[in-house]
Scaffold this active site. Structure first.
Site, PDB file in Angstrom:
ATOM      1  N   ASP A 211     -55.995 -41.024  -3.298  1.00 41.17           N
ATOM      2  CA  ASP A 211     -57.474 -40.959  -3.904  1.00 41.17           C
ATOM      3  C   ASP A 211     -58.079 -42.246  -3.633  1.00 41.17           C
ATOM      4  OD1 ASP A 211     -59.286 -39.747  -6.097  1.00 41.17           O
ATOM      5  OD2 ASP A 211     -58.738 -41.825  -6.978  1.00 41.17           O
ATOM      6  N   GLU A 271     -40.292 -41.993   7.251  1.00 41.43           N
ATOM      7  CA  GLU A 271     -38.706 -41.715   7.235  1.00 41.43           C
ATOM      8  C   GLU A 271     -38.701 -40.727   6.763  1.00 41.43           C
ATOM      9  OE1 GLU A 271     -37.341 -44.786   4.437  1.00 41.43           O
ATOM     10  OE2 GLU A 271     -38.784 -46.171   4.886  1.00 41.43           O
TER      11      GLU A 271
END
Length: 550
Positions: A211, A271
């Site tokens: 957002d 990751e």
């Protein structure tokens, strides 16, 4: 005994998001399971088969975190838990498990530009100027006359600064006063927020919708914003009645320091193979420039969406200009395309002002699913839902209440999903009343009605999504604008093994589209596509489309 070899893990498609179709779910309004009039996570889980049947690749869940709900979940007071109104963490885990079993990926809304003023971090920060989190939010001394530090405005109306008597300072909020801005200049804040995101990645979500991603940083100099030049005035980020549009927002958002943080965020995402990010960029004057910066290369956001198609005009010239600007200014970036979402008037009402709503609805769907980028569909869009007309007393959105009646807020696009035309509240809830009214005219477009009609808008969307998936040129291919008469948008989508001609009559009158010499498209299985050219020209009815193989 022969030794068994370990079974290799299937390769993760790291690029699954590129050209994917994502279905946005607004949890308050999708399905209420417990009968309190508000949608919840168990309700969403019950309806996931419907979403999977659409043929989409992923869902995006608007916020369901613990929140006082002043901005309906976009004011988070605990980033690691589910608000009781939506259920529990266990409910979320079961939703995720079912979605993955159905082949749906799950993207979670992440609201880290600001928190709720009820968040423990802010509760501590506001106590003194010397506590451990004193610098976790944006605090500033008043001017000598006691007025705010500068002229920055809140998108939700009034000054972006609110006075706090405990610290005898102002704090910054780009939205409601109950949504204080976190101070991203403080590395401890960045570390904490990345830790909150890791929590969800460890739960095996597939990505984040970020957002207000360009609002993270402010200028530490606190310079006042300049007046926007008349020729640059643009009401795409905030409604035209909002004075926020009178400033060029150079110092309160879209700051260069954000790029370094986005690299930290991407390093976290990398990751976890196969995860993605989509950023919301609200910057009327600089949105494409910011999108290019945020999505270029492989060490920032995967994709971003701007307000080019969530506002603006539905005409060929506007779309051509937007497509060409995106290709020119962000050639390495990747755009997320949406015509509707939880913040804007539903596009059927926003654009279909000519009385040919049914034809328009189908053309808009075809155009959206043929453009280059990742597509976001907003719940109910596939039913052709219009913006609900609500009485002032039914409003819940603080934005609409503030700017009524010229701007009626966002409640009109957030009304409950309609599942059964003859059921109480469209089978959204068994409660006497839903949190927002269910419009009577929406019931005629309920899922059960449209599933029985082979030619319904719902079945048209299903067919279009399937068509897009069958044609790799539409998913990841290039786009090139082709000259066409006024009112017509034409482009070619080119992949490794195919090229498609896409022509859209965006006007309410029939048009003849002459094709260049040597351009001889052949019919495809595109839903609703018009007839092949005759004598080197295409004839398209009002809001008609043609998709041909080249």
């Amino acid at each position: 005994m022969t030794e068994q070899k370990p079974v290799a893990e299937p390769a993760v498609d790291k690029d699954w998001w590129r050209g994917a179709v994502i279905y946005q779910i607004y949890p308050r309004s999708f399905q209420d399971h417990n009968g309190d009039g508000v949608g919840d996570l168990v309700g969403i889980t019950e309806r996931l088969d419907y979403v999977a049947d659409l043929g989409v690749d992923a869902i995006w869940l608007s916020p369901f975190f613990t929140s006082p709900m002043k901005d309906f979940g976009y004011d988070v007071s605990n980033y690691r838990d589910v608000d009781p109104i939506f259920g529990t963490l266990g409910d979320f885990d079961r939703l995720l498990e079912k979605a993955h079993a159905l082949g749906l990926r799950v993207i979670v809304d992440q609201v880290i530009s600001h928190s709720s003023d009820k968040h423990p971090w802010f509760q501590e920060s506001r106590q003194s100027r010397t506590n451990a989190r004193a610098d976790w939010y944006v605090w500033a001394d008043p001017k000598p006359d006691g007025t705010p530090p500068n002229n920055w405005l809140s998108i939700f109306g009034g000054s972006a600064w609110t006075w706090d008597s405990r610290r005898m300072q102002y704090y910054l909020h780009n939205f409601l006063a109950s949504q204080p801005d976190l101070n991203f200049h403080n590395k401890d804040v960045q570390d904490a927020l990345l830790g909150e995101m890791r929590f969800w990645l460890e739960r095996r979500i597939d990505g984040f919708r970020l957002d207000t991603v360009n609002f993270y940083f402010h200028s530490t100099g606190l310079e006042s914003n300049p007046v926007v030049k008349p020729e640059d005035f643009n009401a795409s980020t905030a409604p035209a009645v909002n004075p926020y549009n009178f400033q060029e927002h150079l110092y309160d958002k879209s700051r260069p320091e954000n790029l370094k943080f986005l690299k930290r965020l991407r390093a976290l995402m990398d990751e976890y193979p196969g995860k993605t990010t989509v950023g919301e960029i609200g910057d009327s004057q600089h949105q494409l420039e910011v999108m290019a910066q945020y999505t270029s290369g492989t060490d920032r956001l995967h994709m971003a969406y701007t307000f080019d198609y969530l506002g603006g005009l539905f005409d060929a010239a506007h779309f051509r200009k937007a497509i060409e600007a995106t290709e020119a200014q962000a050639p390495d970036g990747w755009i997320c395309l949406a015509f509707s979402n939880h913040d804007v008037v539903r596009h059927v009402s926003r654009w279909a002002t000519h009385g040919q709503q049914e034809a328009f609805t189908r053309l808009a769907a075809t155009l959206l699913l043929c453009m280059r980028g990742t597509v976001c569909l907003y719940q109910g869009e596939e039913l052709g839902l219009t913006e609900a007309e609500l009485a002032f007393e039914d409003l819940a959105d603080p934005y609409g209440i503030e700017f009524w009646p010229q701007f009626k807020g966002r409640d009109g696009c957030r009304t409950p999903m309609v599942w059964q035309s003859a059921a109480h509240l469209g089978a959204f809830s068994t409660a006497p009343r839903a949190w927002l009214p269910v419009p009577a005219d929406h019931l005629a477009r309920a899922v059960d009605v449209q599933e029985r009609e082979p030619g319904s808008v719902l079945n048209f969307y299903r067919a279009l999504i399937a068509f897009r998936k069958r044609h790799p040129a539409l998913v990841k291919g290039t786009i090139g604008i082709i000259d066409a008469p006024a009112g017509v948008l034409a482009f070619a989508r080119k992949g490794d093994a195919e090229s498609l001609l896409c022509v859209f009559n965006m006007s309410e009158t029939q048009v003849i589209v002459p094709l260049s010499a040597g351009l001889e498209p052949r019919s495809t299985d595109a839903p609703g596509s018009g007839s092949d050219p005759v004598g080197g020209s295409l004839s398209l009815p009002p809001f008609g489309a043609y998709i041909g193989a080249l």
